[in-house]
Design a protein around this motif. Sequence first.
Motif, PDB file in Angstrom:
ATOM      1  N   THR A   1      55.811 -22.253  73.778  1.00  0.00           N
ATOM      2  CA  THR A   1      55.613 -20.850  73.412  1.00  0.00           C
ATOM      3  C   THR A   1      56.870 -20.213  72.846  1.00  0.00           C
ATOM      4  O   THR A   1      56.795 -19.274  72.057  1.00  0.00           O
TER       5      THR A   1
ATOM      6  N   ARG B   1      63.354 -16.363  74.381  1.00  0.00           N
ATOM      7  CA  ARG B   1      63.291 -16.724  72.959  1.00  0.00           C
ATOM      8  C   ARG B   1      64.672 -16.941  72.330  1.00  0.00           C
ATOM      9  O   ARG B   1      64.851 -16.768  71.127  1.00  0.00           O
TER      10      ARG B   1
ATOM     11  N   MET C   1      57.080 -20.251  69.099  1.00  0.00           N
ATOM     12  CA  MET C   1      56.026 -19.560  68.358  1.00  0.00           C
ATOM     13  C   MET C   1      56.469 -18.151  68.002  1.00  0.00           C
ATOM     14  O   MET C   1      57.111 -17.464  68.793  1.00  0.00           O
ATOM     15  N   SER C   2      56.110 -17.723  66.819  1.00  0.00           N
ATOM     16  CA  SER C   2      56.559 -16.421  66.317  1.00  0.00           C
ATOM     17  C   SER C   2      55.789 -15.267  66.925  1.00  0.00           C
ATOM     18  O   SER C   2      56.265 -14.139  66.940  1.00  0.00           O
ATOM     19  N   THR C   3      54.588 -15.509  67.417  1.00  0.00           N
ATOM     20  CA  THR C   3      53.766 -14.448  67.994  1.00  0.00           C
ATOM     21  C   THR C   3      53.527 -14.713  69.466  1.00  0.00           C
ATOM     22  O   THR C   3      53.590 -15.847  69.943  1.00  0.00           O
ATOM     23  N   GLU C   4      53.235 -13.613  70.201  1.00  0.00           N
ATOM     24  CA  GLU C   4      52.956 -13.727  71.626  1.00  0.00           C
ATOM     25  C   GLU C   4      51.592 -14.381  71.848  1.00  0.00           C
ATOM     26  O   GLU C   4      50.629 -14.107  71.133  1.00  0.00           O
ATOM     27  N   THR C   5      51.535 -15.272  72.851  1.00  0.00           N
ATOM     28  CA  THR C   5      50.268 -15.930  73.180  1.00  0.00           C
ATOM     29  C   THR C   5      50.009 -15.776  74.670  1.00  0.00           C
ATOM     30  O   THR C   5      50.927 -15.838  75.487  1.00  0.00           O
TER      31      THR C   5
ATOM     32  N   GLU D   1      49.846 -23.175  77.744  1.00  0.00           N
ATOM     33  CA  GLU D   1      50.697 -22.424  78.652  1.00  0.00           C
ATOM     34  C   GLU D   1      50.549 -22.884  80.094  1.00  0.00           C
ATOM     35  O   GLU D   1      51.254 -22.402  80.982  1.00  0.00           O
TER      36      GLU D   1
ATOM     37  N   LYS E   1      46.442 -19.346  76.613  1.00  0.00           N
ATOM     38  CA  LYS E   1      46.232 -20.577  75.869  1.00  0.00           C
ATOM     39  C   LYS E   1      46.395 -21.784  76.790  1.00  0.00           C
ATOM     40  O   LYS E   1      47.115 -21.740  77.785  1.00  0.00           O
TER      41      LYS E   1
END
Length: 445
Positions: A143, A313, A146-150, A156, A153
């Motif tokens: 995660t 991040r 990754m550029s966006t929040e997830t 995770e 999924k």
Amino acid sequence: MRKNDANYSVQTGSEYEPIGEESRPLLTQGAQARGASFWSSAFNLMNAIMGSGILGLSYAMANTGIIGFSILLLVVSSLAAYSVHLLLLLCDKTGIDSYEALGERAFNKPGKILVACTILIQNIGAMSTYLFILKSEMPAAITGFMSTETTGKWFEDGVTLLILVTLIVVLPLALLPKIGFLGYTSSLAFIFMLFFTVVVVVKKWSIPCPLPINSTVSLSLNTSECTPQMFVISSKSAYAVPTMAFSFLCHTAVLPIYCELHRPTKRRMQRVANVSIFLSFMVYLISALFGYLTFYTHVESELLLGYDTYLPRDVVVMSVRLAILLAVLFTVPLIHFPARKALLMLCRGEREFSWLFHSLSCFFVLTLVLLLAIFVPDIRNVFGVVGSTTSTCLLFVYPGMFYLRISSEPIRSLNSAGAVFLMVIGLVVGVLSLSVIIVSWVQDP
């Protein structure tokens, strides 16, 4: 046969009878091809020494203090080097090149079974810590890039990822009857550990104290929590020595590396061991010190977990996490091989290779390790229990006990006295550490 050669060792049955004081039986079985160089052997031994234990040493320092930790680490590393010295002496005296065979020479079949069981438990514990790291770190590693929040999924979930990685990567590699080519991937492990150490040092100045709860808000901590402690004694200190013993255990690899060394004399192999243990000591000390000085009393039992809260991040942290995960991933099949070998020896003895038993033992060991990694809540439990039992036996107790049993030196000689001291230290440390760990579990389940 050169029966009159004072440095020749005669094999009778399954045993070697040393003749003369400087017998080198490993060199008597025909002309040897050029073996591994000094630095190649030292690098291989460092790879055998350094592993997941490096992630738990900052936690050990937080519970013993900087000076207390440094003294304990120096003592454990010195005793590790001395126990290697005893193993190499036994190797020269007997011509034996495996830990299990030394156990058989000392105490016949029960000794061989004892050593095999200890190696099996030790390696299962080591593999479970590696898989525990994969379970806890893989979701953040994926995660983080990754550029966006997830949320919600499947990737995770650390347990799901762990099962998939075990089935797709670890199991196929562990099923191979020979795994020599993994030496190329394992040679990257020490580089990854150096990278980890450099990042821990650099990131010490990226996290202020008092520790921030996120990038903008700081916790109202007492400034005394930002003062490093020199000596600390608590119930959690019992985890320190077992974690260190776990981190310096390389003894099952010493004799095979000795056999492959170019010009394999005891003095040359002892230098290999001393250099490897010293460099590992420095990497351990530096990473533990700066990890502790980053989080102080709030350091996690698995160091990398602390960076998730305070440096989310961060590209460098994400990179070092990925490097550690790769090192761990390719080390698990390597550790699996001696565990499976010990299991097969216990169940079948010395018999011809069988794919059926090979596969069944592989599935059994990996299933057990996977269950431990999934259900053990904290990596310190594995470090503590394995370190206080099998690690102390393989590191301290067995080398001293086997030397006293096999060697003909008088009990008052320097090496015999050292062997007794090694045994006593191992027994005291193991019993006290395990007792305190069990009491801490009862008081704080």
